[in-house]
Design an enzyme around this catalytic site. Structure first.
Site, mmCIF file in Angstrom:
data_model
loop_
_atom_site.group_PDB
_atom_site.id
_atom_site.type_symbol
_atom_site.label_atom_id
_atom_site.label_comp_id
_atom_site.label_asym_id
_atom_site.label_seq_id
_atom_site.Cartn_x
_atom_site.Cartn_y
_atom_site.Cartn_z
ATOM 1 N N LYS A 52 0.840 -1.203 0.000
ATOM 2 C CA LYS A 52 0.000 0.000 0.000
ATOM 3 C C LYS A 52 0.874 1.251 0.000
ATOM 4 O O LYS A 52 0.643 2.199 -0.747
ATOM 5 C CB LYS A 52 -0.933 0.001 1.221
ATOM 6 C CG LYS A 52 -2.068 -1.013 1.124
ATOM 7 C CD LYS A 52 -2.865 -1.168 2.428
ATOM 8 C CE LYS A 52 -3.901 -2.286 2.264
ATOM 9 N NZ LYS A 52 -4.667 -2.577 3.498
ATOM 10 N N GLN A 96 -4.874 -1.329 9.756
ATOM 11 C CA GLN A 96 -4.765 -2.655 9.140
ATOM 12 C C GLN A 96 -5.345 -3.719 10.073
ATOM 13 O O GLN A 96 -5.043 -3.745 11.266
ATOM 14 C CB GLN A 96 -3.286 -2.939 8.812
ATOM 15 C CG GLN A 96 -3.034 -4.215 8.026
ATOM 16 C CD GLN A 96 -3.613 -4.193 6.609
ATOM 17 O OE1 GLN A 96 -3.806 -3.144 6.009
ATOM 18 N NE2 GLN A 96 -3.913 -5.363 6.077
ATOM 19 N N ASP A 119 -11.171 2.898 4.077
ATOM 20 C CA ASP A 119 -11.547 1.486 3.975
ATOM 21 C C ASP A 119 -13.055 1.331 3.746
ATOM 22 O O ASP A 119 -13.506 0.274 3.306
ATOM 23 C CB ASP A 119 -11.207 0.764 5.290
ATOM 24 C CG ASP A 119 -9.927 -0.032 5.232
ATOM 25 O OD1 ASP A 119 -9.580 -0.527 4.136
ATOM 26 O OD2 ASP A 119 -9.281 -0.174 6.285
HETATM 27 N N1 GUN Z 1 -6.870 -6.698 6.217
HETATM 28 C C1 GUN Z 1 -7.125 -7.433 5.117
HETATM 29 N N2 GUN Z 1 -7.738 -6.673 4.174
HETATM 30 C C2 GUN Z 1 -7.870 -5.436 4.702
HETATM 31 C C3 GUN Z 1 -8.407 -4.213 4.205
HETATM 32 O O1 GUN Z 1 -8.915 -4.103 3.082
HETATM 33 N N3 GUN Z 1 -8.330 -3.152 5.049
HETATM 34 C C4 GUN Z 1 -7.800 -3.241 6.295
HETATM 35 N N4 GUN Z 1 -7.807 -2.153 7.058
HETATM 36 N N5 GUN Z 1 -7.296 -4.368 6.780
HETATM 37 C C5 GUN Z 1 -7.329 -5.446 5.986
#
Ligand code: GUN
Length: 282
Positions: A52, A96, A119
């Site tokens: 990311k 996350q 998100d």
């Molecule tokens: N963990 C796995 N996929 C995601 C996501 O799309 N966003 C977040 N914040 N954590 C994750």
């Protein structure tokens, strides 16, 4: 049969966001900032966050990663979020997941400013998607929709079957496909006759985390398959669909890796840029 190239589609989205940000930068001398909070050292999360960060930087988004220890308290994490909520320079906040068990995930998600929730996990944004009133759409389901639309623009009346009912994927995916006028069915671990229900799908989204669950006798030749699964089997990453035996029997399918994964990141960047533009416009 077509293999849907998620990497290429994601690159196209990133290129267009990059251009858009260059124009805004020239006009305003401003660029977006995304802050990611990573708690602990769960290996997959570390990889996702690194990807990311790298992609954000590539397109001109300032990226900050706050790393907190596994044993951080809920209170400390909430305090951090409060600081980021009131920091005018931050346009997107992403915590996350998963979080360690001493932390209540819902409490954390609820604490994120809805305008910075890139998100789309905050109940406000979940409600917006469910009631079709705008809001931020979660990155993975949004990426899946773009992948489907790269094969078939008009989804009206198509039978969409989603395997998995999670808040992260299955449920928002169902709402997005309903918005596109699909007839949507969610199947899950307690569903009877999963195979037979899948056989009738025009669109099949597998988001359940069971390696190679979908077999060649679950599919049909007109089907578009989106595989959200990321499962480690004997040190190899595989999806929820038995790709090798299924690929010849369907209209289109995403590979794992190289399908949904890159699109999740591209959509996160898109959500961050949109949040930035809203903040610019007050
Ligand atoms: N963990 C796995 N996929 C995601 C996501 O799309 N966003 C977040 N914040 N954590 C994750």
């Amino acid at each position: 049969m077509a293999i849907i190239d998620g990497k290429l589609l994601a690159q196209n989205i990133k290129d267009s966001l990059k251009q858009e940000l260059e124009v805004i930068k020239k006009k305003t001398n401003k660029s977006p900032k995304l802050t990611v909070i990573l708690v602990g050292d769960f290996a997959p999360s570390k990889i996702y966050v690194k990807n990311k960060e790298k992609s954000a930087t590539e397109i001109g988004i300032q990226s900050e990663v706050i790393r907190l220890p596994q044993e951080v308290s809920e209170q400390e994490l909430l305090k951090k979020i409060e600081t980021l909520n009131s920091d005018q320079s931050v346009n997107g906040i992403l915590v996350q997941l998963p979080l360690p068990k001493q932390i209540n995930k819902e409490k954390i998600i609820n604490a994120i400013n809805i305008g910075k929730d890139v998100d789309g996990f905050h109940p406000y944004n979940v409600g917006c998607l469910s009631s079709n009133t705008g809001g931020v759409v979660p990155c993975t389901p949004l990426g899946c929709l773009y992948l489907i639309q790269s094969v078939e623009k008009n989804l009206r009346g198509l039978n969409a079957v989603i395997i998995g009912r999670s808040n992260l994927n299955g449920k928002p995916m169902a709402n997005l496909l309903l918005k596109e006028d699909c007839t949507v069915t969610i199947v899950h671990s307690k569903t009877k006759n999963i195979k037979e229900i899948c056989q009738g799908a025009d669109i099949l989204v597998a988001a359940v985390g069971v390696p190679n669950l979908v077999k060649k006798d679950w599919v049909n030749k007109n089907m578009i398959i989106i595989d959200v699964g990321i499962n480690k089997v004997n040190d190899k990453i595989v999806g929820d669909v038995a790709f090798d035996e299924v690929k010849e029997k369907v209209k289109a399918i995403t590979p794992v890796p190289g399908g949904v994964g890159p699109m999740t990141i591209a959509c996160l960047l898109k959500n961050t840029v949109e949040s930035f533009k809203r903040h610019l416009n007050g």
